[in-house]
Write a protein that holds these residues in place. Structure first.
Motif, PDB file in Angstrom:
ATOM      1  N   GLU A  40      -7.129 -87.957  -9.640  1.00  0.00           N
ATOM      2  CA  GLU A  40      -8.432 -87.683  -9.973  1.00  0.00           C
ATOM      3  C   GLU A  40      -9.177 -86.367  -9.967  1.00  0.00           C
ATOM      4  OE1 GLU A  40     -12.594 -90.097  -9.396  1.00  0.00           O
ATOM      5  OE2 GLU A  40     -11.587 -89.491  -7.643  1.00  0.00           O
ATOM      6  N   LEU A  41      -8.733 -85.532  -9.073  1.00  0.00           N
ATOM      7  CA  LEU A  41      -8.901 -84.187  -9.104  1.00  0.00           C
ATOM      8  C   LEU A  41      -8.386 -83.352 -10.371  1.00  0.00           C
ATOM      9  CD1 LEU A  41      -8.834 -83.227  -5.457  1.00  0.00           C
ATOM     10  CD2 LEU A  41     -10.831 -83.650  -6.652  1.00  0.00           C
ATOM     11  N   MET A  42      -7.164 -83.643 -10.650  1.00  0.00           N
ATOM     12  CA  MET A  42      -6.511 -82.958 -11.604  1.00  0.00           C
ATOM     13  C   MET A  42      -7.325 -83.277 -13.030  1.00  0.00           C
ATOM     14  SD  MET A  42      -4.340 -80.968 -10.910  1.00  0.00           S
ATOM     15  CE  MET A  42      -3.913 -80.700 -12.715  1.00  0.00           C
ATOM     16  N   ARG A  43      -7.881 -84.642 -13.387  1.00  0.00           N
ATOM     17  CA  ARG A  43      -8.621 -85.299 -14.483  1.00  0.00           C
ATOM     18  C   ARG A  43     -10.024 -84.537 -14.549  1.00  0.00           C
ATOM     19  NH1 ARG A  43      -6.347 -90.249 -12.977  1.00  0.00           N
ATOM     20  NH2 ARG A  43      -7.945 -90.950 -12.062  1.00  0.00           N
ATOM     21  N   LEU A  44     -10.459 -84.396 -13.363  1.00  0.00           N
ATOM     22  CA  LEU A  44     -11.843 -83.645 -13.355  1.00  0.00           C
ATOM     23  C   LEU A  44     -11.559 -82.317 -13.645  1.00  0.00           C
ATOM     24  CD1 LEU A  44     -13.429 -85.270 -10.186  1.00  0.00           C
ATOM     25  CD2 LEU A  44     -14.111 -85.658 -12.472  1.00  0.00           C
ATOM     26  N   ALA A  45     -10.567 -81.456 -13.115  1.00  0.00           N
ATOM     27  CA  ALA A  45     -10.379 -80.213 -13.585  1.00  0.00           C
ATOM     28  C   ALA A  45     -10.114 -79.874 -14.963  1.00  0.00           C
ATOM     29  CB  ALA A  45      -9.156 -79.702 -12.669  1.00  0.00           C
ATOM     30  N   ALA A  46      -9.378 -80.763 -15.382  1.00  0.00           N
ATOM     31  CA  ALA A  46      -8.976 -80.760 -17.061  1.00  0.00           C
ATOM     32  C   ALA A  46     -10.510 -80.846 -17.891  1.00  0.00           C
ATOM     33  CB  ALA A  46      -8.174 -81.876 -17.555  1.00  0.00           C
ATOM     34  N   GLN A  47     -11.293 -81.804 -17.365  1.00  0.00           N
ATOM     35  CA  GLN A  47     -12.412 -82.067 -18.080  1.00  0.00           C
ATOM     36  C   GLN A  47     -13.427 -80.835 -17.814  1.00  0.00           C
ATOM     37  OE1 GLN A  47     -14.186 -85.473 -16.327  1.00  0.00           O
ATOM     38  NE2 GLN A  47     -12.762 -86.965 -17.242  1.00  0.00           N
ATOM     39  N   ARG A  48     -13.571 -80.155 -16.877  1.00  0.00           N
ATOM     40  CA  ARG A  48     -14.229 -78.970 -16.698  1.00  0.00           C
ATOM     41  C   ARG A  48     -13.384 -77.815 -17.524  1.00  0.00           C
ATOM     42  NH1 ARG A  48     -15.808 -78.474 -10.213  1.00  0.00           N
ATOM     43  NH2 ARG A  48     -16.951 -80.616  -9.972  1.00  0.00           N
ATOM     44  N   VAL A  49     -12.481 -77.571 -17.528  1.00  0.00           N
ATOM     45  CA  VAL A  49     -11.761 -76.464 -18.373  1.00  0.00           C
ATOM     46  C   VAL A  49     -12.204 -76.927 -19.932  1.00  0.00           C
ATOM     47  CG1 VAL A  49      -9.686 -75.540 -19.166  1.00  0.00           C
ATOM     48  CG2 VAL A  49     -10.075 -75.822 -16.735  1.00  0.00           C
ATOM     49  N   LEU A  50     -12.135 -78.298 -20.348  1.00  0.00           N
ATOM     50  CA  LEU A  50     -12.384 -78.396 -21.726  1.00  0.00           C
ATOM     51  C   LEU A  50     -13.913 -78.397 -22.151  1.00  0.00           C
ATOM     52  CD1 LEU A  50     -10.033 -81.585 -22.293  1.00  0.00           C
ATOM     53  CD2 LEU A  50      -9.641 -78.956 -23.187  1.00  0.00           C
ATOM     54  N   GLU A  51     -14.850 -78.529 -21.072  1.00  0.00           N
ATOM     55  CA  GLU A  51     -16.066 -78.490 -21.251  1.00  0.00           C
ATOM     56  C   GLU A  51     -16.663 -77.048 -21.248  1.00  0.00           C
ATOM     57  OE1 GLU A  51     -17.706 -80.788 -18.257  1.00  0.00           O
ATOM     58  OE2 GLU A  51     -17.319 -82.629 -19.205  1.00  0.00           O
ATOM     59  N   ALA A  52     -15.802 -76.138 -20.634  1.00  0.00           N
ATOM     60  CA  ALA A  52     -16.039 -74.758 -20.543  1.00  0.00           C
ATOM     61  C   ALA A  52     -14.822 -73.813 -20.867  1.00  0.00           C
ATOM     62  CB  ALA A  52     -16.666 -74.300 -19.346  1.00  0.00           C
ATOM     63  N   PRO A  53     -14.313 -73.763 -21.973  1.00  0.00           N
ATOM     64  CA  PRO A  53     -13.105 -73.000 -22.530  1.00  0.00           C
ATOM     65  C   PRO A  53     -12.903 -71.610 -21.882  1.00  0.00           C
ATOM     66  CG  PRO A  53     -13.916 -74.197 -24.415  1.00  0.00           C
ATOM     67  CD  PRO A  53     -15.098 -74.121 -23.242  1.00  0.00           C
ATOM     68  N   GLY A  54     -14.283 -71.018 -21.750  1.00  0.00           N
ATOM     69  CA  GLY A  54     -14.171 -69.570 -21.144  1.00  0.00           C
ATOM     70  C   GLY A  54     -13.418 -69.590 -19.728  1.00  0.00           C
TER      71      GLY A  54
END
Length: 384
Positions: free
Chosen positions: A334-348
């Motif tokens: 779940e932490l990996m899924r949340l990390a991926a979502q955050r990266v995609l929401e803020a590509p910077g």
């Protein structure tokens, strides 16, 4: 279908003997499972693949024991030296039935643990070289080969575990619980003025809302419904219900109340709601604990992930990830899924992370630091 009615009677009597021998066959079935590497492989693969496997395993094992016991009983009644079907085929048939009852996203990987000679059980057919028509007779005598309730039993067990784990009453609370929460639904209670006043006064006494108290009332009622038919029918005949109170409850609670009320007639749901409420008003019990543990519980949407991705970590990063998961009551996936979502929401974040990784390298650090200094100086000298 058998060719002659007398054949049917004979097969039925033969099958009754098999069913009578089931209880004595369970111990032998358990020994077969204990000695089977195929069963160990299947359970080991499931433990790594299926979430909540430990919780649903008793249901799975019971089905294996039940069906292997049938073959042991056939062996006993028909005086066979071995089972009427290879052990791998019997276990494979059980495995295929279990896979049909598991969530779709884990079936493909689980198929690798199923023997190649596995055959499907049918509602009227058992694979093997035993007396013809035994599968048909088992169905006629009420023995469900497929155990059609198994998928629903597994789903209910998983839902219970989800609510226990992700609610205030469980040991853990997953990070995604807020996102997965199903909105509450509104119900309108018709009450007599005295009851409505008592209801609101109890909510004010505990500094909470009538909706929270109603969720507690429904939880207690659904845990132990008891004898509710006659009180519900009396509530349906009650008059003087001039006050209306709106409450917010979980959709699952509403559906269960409607289902219980529907057993005794139409449009009795609101009457049963009043029965649950009156029980709470008569015996409030430990409301403080229930307001903390039960009132916040929400129905959650199930987690269904169709894609599986393998990610490789070095040992320190993996250990940090596991420590964080234990700290917040989650898991590594779940932490990996949340990390991926955050990266995609803020590509910077990707560019910053890449730059940090580059700066960590000894080879390019001096060059990149000099370039960074030149860019900063250029920005300061350029006019706005």
């Amino acid at each position: 279908m058998l060719a002659h009615p007398c054949d049917k009677c004979e097969v039925k009597e033969h099958t009754r003997l098999i069913l009578d021998a089931l209880d004595d066959s369970a111990a032998a079935a358990v020994r077969i499972l204990d000695d089977s590497p195929l069963y160990d492989l299947f359970c080991g693969t499931a433990a790594d693949t299926v979430e909540w496997w430990d919780e649903i395993f008793p249901l799975v094992e019971a089905y294996f024991v039940r069906m292997v016991s049938v073959y042991v009983a056939i062996q006993t009644v028909e005086h066979r030296p071995t089972l009427s079907c290879p052990t791998s085929t019997v276990l494979g048939a059980c495995m295929l039935r279990i896979l049909d009852a598991l969530p779709q996203d884990c079936r493909e990987e689980m198929h690798s643990a199923v023997p190649d000679d596995a055959r499907q059980f049918r509602s009227t057919n058992l694979p093997g070289r035993h007396t013809a028509g035994v599968g048909w007779a088992l169905k006629k005598l009420g023995f469900d080969i497929l155990d059609r309730a198994l998928p629903d039993d597994i789903e209910r067990r998983v839902q219970f575990c989800e609510r226990q784990r992700f609610s205030a009453t469980g040991e853990l609370r997953r990070l995604s619980a807020v996102r997965r929460a199903i909105p509450l639904v509104m119900l309108t209670l018709k009450l007599e003025p005295d009851t409505a006043q008592k209801f609101t006064a109890l909510a004010a006494e505990y500094d909470t809302t009538v909706s929270a108290l109603m969720r507690i009332a429904l939880h207690r009622f659904l845990e132990t419904p008891g004898r509710y038919k006659h009180p519900m029918l009396r509530e349906a005949e009650r008059t003087g219900l001039s006050d209306k109170v709106e409450v917010m409850v979980n959709p699952s609670s509403r559906q269960q109340i409607w289902r219980l009320a529907g057993r005794h007639g139409d449009k009795l749901g609101t009457a049963l709601l009043r029965v649950a409420l009156r029980r709470l008003l008569e015996k409030p019990g430990d409301l403080s604990a229930d307001l903390e543990n039960i009132a916040p519980v929400r129905d959650l949407r199930p987690e269904i992930f169709s894609a599986r991705v393998n990610v490789h970590f070095d040992a320190p990063l993996r250990d940090r990830l596991d420590a964080l998961a234990a700290q917040v009551g989650s898991d590594r996936a779940e932490l990996m899924r949340l990390a991926a979502q955050r990266v995609l929401e803020a590509p910077g974040m990707i560019e910053q992370a890449v730059n940090r990784e580059i700066f960590r390298g000894e080879k390019n650090r001096a060059h990149l630091m000099a370039r960074h200094a030149r860019r900063q100086a250029r920005r300061r000298t350029q006019p706005d």
